[in-house]
Design a protein around this motif. Structure first.
Motif, short mmCIF file in Angstrom:
data_model
loop_
_atom_site.label_atom_id
_atom_site.label_comp_id
_atom_site.label_asym_id
_atom_site.label_seq_id
_atom_site.Cartn_x
_atom_site.Cartn_y
_atom_site.Cartn_z
N PHE A 47 -9.30 -42.40 9.89
CA PHE A 47 -9.83 -41.90 8.64
C PHE A 47 -10.92 -42.50 8.20
O PHE A 47 -10.79 -43.70 8.21
CB PHE A 47 -8.66 -41.71 7.61
CG PHE A 47 -8.25 -42.80 7.00
CD1 PHE A 47 -8.90 -43.14 5.79
CD2 PHE A 47 -6.95 -43.80 7.51
CE1 PHE A 47 -8.64 -44.42 5.04
CE2 PHE A 47 -6.99 -44.85 6.63
CZ PHE A 47 -7.46 -44.91 5.62
N HIS A 48 -11.46 -41.88 7.20
CA HIS A 48 -12.60 -42.34 6.42
C HIS A 48 -12.19 -41.54 5.11
O HIS A 48 -11.91 -40.65 4.79
CB HIS A 48 -13.80 -42.00 7.01
CG HIS A 48 -14.17 -42.75 7.71
ND1 HIS A 48 -14.70 -44.29 7.83
CD2 HIS A 48 -14.69 -42.54 9.20
CE1 HIS A 48 -14.96 -44.87 9.01
NE2 HIS A 48 -14.98 -43.89 9.70
N GLU A 49 -12.56 -42.56 3.90
CA GLU A 49 -12.28 -41.97 2.40
C GLU A 49 -13.86 -41.71 2.03
O GLU A 49 -14.39 -42.88 1.92
CB GLU A 49 -11.38 -42.92 1.56
CG GLU A 49 -11.16 -42.21 0.49
CD GLU A 49 -10.11 -43.06 -0.45
OE1 GLU A 49 -9.83 -42.70 -1.50
OE2 GLU A 49 -9.80 -44.20 0.08
N VAL A 50 -14.06 -40.83 1.39
CA VAL A 50 -15.44 -40.61 0.89
C VAL A 50 -15.38 -40.06 -0.73
O VAL A 50 -14.24 -39.57 -1.03
CB VAL A 50 -16.35 -39.59 1.59
CG1 VAL A 50 -16.57 -40.01 2.91
CG2 VAL A 50 -15.50 -38.14 1.71
N GLU A 51 -16.51 -40.49 -1.36
CA GLU A 51 -16.57 -40.23 -2.71
C GLU A 51 -17.60 -39.49 -3.17
O GLU A 51 -18.68 -39.73 -2.38
CB GLU A 51 -16.54 -41.45 -3.52
CG GLU A 51 -16.50 -41.36 -5.01
CD GLU A 51 -16.30 -42.69 -5.76
OE1 GLU A 51 -15.49 -43.23 -5.85
OE2 GLU A 51 -17.67 -43.53 -6.06
N LYS B 207 -14.64 -37.65 -7.52
CA LYS B 207 -13.88 -36.96 -6.72
C LYS B 207 -13.97 -37.63 -5.23
O LYS B 207 -14.91 -38.18 -4.87
CB LYS B 207 -14.08 -35.49 -6.63
CG LYS B 207 -13.76 -34.79 -7.42
CD LYS B 207 -14.38 -33.13 -7.43
CE LYS B 207 -13.92 -32.57 -8.59
NZ LYS B 207 -14.96 -31.08 -9.00
N ARG B 208 -12.86 -37.84 -4.66
CA ARG B 208 -12.62 -38.42 -3.57
C ARG B 208 -11.90 -37.54 -2.50
O ARG B 208 -11.03 -36.54 -2.81
CB ARG B 208 -12.00 -39.65 -3.53
CG ARG B 208 -12.45 -40.93 -4.33
CD ARG B 208 -11.92 -42.04 -4.02
NE ARG B 208 -12.85 -43.03 -4.26
CZ ARG B 208 -12.35 -44.51 -4.29
NH1 ARG B 208 -11.23 -44.73 -3.72
NH2 ARG B 208 -13.42 -45.36 -4.83
N ARG B 209 -12.21 -37.68 -1.24
CA ARG B 209 -11.40 -36.87 -0.02
C ARG B 209 -11.25 -37.89 1.10
O ARG B 209 -12.05 -38.76 1.21
CB ARG B 209 -12.02 -35.54 0.01
CG ARG B 209 -13.20 -35.49 0.84
CD ARG B 209 -13.92 -34.07 0.89
NE ARG B 209 -15.14 -34.13 1.35
CZ ARG B 209 -15.72 -33.39 2.43
NH1 ARG B 209 -14.75 -32.82 3.09
NH2 ARG B 209 -16.99 -33.56 2.85
N LYS B 210 -10.35 -37.35 1.92
CA LYS B 210 -10.14 -38.10 3.29
C LYS B 210 -10.63 -37.18 4.33
O LYS B 210 -10.07 -36.07 4.35
CB LYS B 210 -8.54 -38.54 3.23
CG LYS B 210 -8.28 -39.62 4.37
CD LYS B 210 -6.88 -39.85 4.11
CE LYS B 210 -6.76 -41.17 3.24
NZ LYS B 210 -5.59 -41.69 3.37
N LEU B 211 -11.56 -37.89 5.24
CA LEU B 211 -11.80 -37.20 6.37
C LEU B 211 -10.93 -37.84 7.40
O LEU B 211 -10.88 -38.81 7.89
CB LEU B 211 -13.32 -37.42 6.69
CG LEU B 211 -14.40 -37.34 5.61
CD1 LEU B 211 -15.78 -37.92 6.50
CD2 LEU B 211 -14.41 -36.06 5.08
N ALA B 212 -9.91 -36.83 8.03
CA ALA B 212 -9.06 -37.13 9.23
C ALA B 212 -8.74 -35.99 9.85
O ALA B 212 -8.74 -34.81 9.33
CB ALA B 212 -7.97 -37.88 8.46
N PRO B 213 -8.04 -35.85 11.05
CA PRO B 213 -8.02 -37.20 11.86
C PRO B 213 -9.46 -37.41 12.40
O PRO B 213 -9.98 -36.41 12.75
CB PRO B 213 -6.95 -36.90 12.93
CG PRO B 213 -7.06 -35.26 12.83
CD PRO B 213 -7.45 -34.67 11.60
N LEU B 214 -9.89 -38.58 12.75
CA LEU B 214 -11.17 -39.09 13.19
C LEU B 214 -10.73 -39.78 14.39
O LEU B 214 -9.93 -40.47 14.45
CB LEU B 214 -12.00 -39.56 12.26
CG LEU B 214 -12.52 -38.84 10.97
CD1 LEU B 214 -13.33 -39.74 10.13
CD2 LEU B 214 -13.31 -37.79 11.26
N SER B 215 -11.68 -39.85 15.23
CA SER B 215 -11.98 -40.79 16.38
C SER B 215 -13.22 -41.57 16.40
O SER B 215 -14.02 -41.31 15.58
CB SER B 215 -11.87 -39.93 17.75
OG SER B 215 -13.25 -39.37 17.92
#
Length: 199
Positions: free
Chosen positions: A145-149, A112-120
């Motif tokens: 953003f960062h994409e994590v798995e 599974k993947r997800r996006k961490l956003a919004p990030l600074s």
């Protein structure tokens, strides 16, 4: 922002000299060949083209980094010597496609993947630390953003400025895994928690 320059003339000169030295020094024997080989000048054109493309990419990423740090398009435009609208038109539309990302694995057993956003620039490492504790590891990133798995074990993440070549090599020997080519001015790394204790 006041009207004082952000860089001193000596700093500007060092940047220019560094770029010229890299363009001349990276291709083997290029500088020496210019004394006697006309073909060397074509290699110089090609090396300069690569340098210009890389400088353009770094500028795009630096602008996105300034935006991620909370600076307005008006402020970015002032530094670039253009209007807010010109800065936004030139750099905003190219941001989404610029970030590296590992291709997703297909199929029913795909992680599974997800996006961490919004990030600074100031909260991305905290977000990655929290995600890593939950077994998520970095696979891609871009502006804001960062994409994590998902995985079955915790991860740790870090970022290091581009310029530290020896430090990058040492980190890889310590088990840190580079993620993508970097997002100027940072290179990102990850490793499973506990691996560093064994190195």
């Amino acid at each position: 922002m006041n009207n004082e320059p952000l860089l001193h003339p000596a700093e500007i000169a060092r940047i220019r000299e560094g770029i010229a030295a890299t363009v001349l020094g990276a291709p083997a024997g290029l500088a020496d060949s210019l004394e006697h080989d006309a073909h060397g000048y074509l290699r110089l054109v090609d090396a300069s083209r690569v340098g210009a493309e890389e400088a353009s990419r770094l500028l795009r990423e630096a602008v996105q980094g300034a935006r991620a740090a909370g600076h307005s398009w008006d402020m970015v435009g002032r530094v670039l010597g253009v209007s807010r609208q010109a800065a936004q038109q030139r750099f905003a539309g190219k941001a989404a496609a610029a970030g590296p990302s590992a291709p997703p694995v297909e199929g029913p057993d795909a992680p599974k993947r997800r996006k961490l956003a919004p990030l600074s620039a100031f909260d991305e490492m905290t977000a990655l630390a929290e995600a890593g504790q939950g077994g998520w590891h970095l696979v891609g990133y871009g502006p804001f953003f960062h994409e994590v798995e998902a995985s079955n074990h915790p991860w740790e993440h870090c970022r290091v400025p581009f310029a530290y070549g020896a430090r990058h090599r040492r980190m890889e020997l310590e088990g840190w895994i580079p993620v993508g080519a970097g997002w100027f001015p940072w290179r990102y790394y990850k490793r499973p928690v506990g691996l560093g204790d064994q190195a």
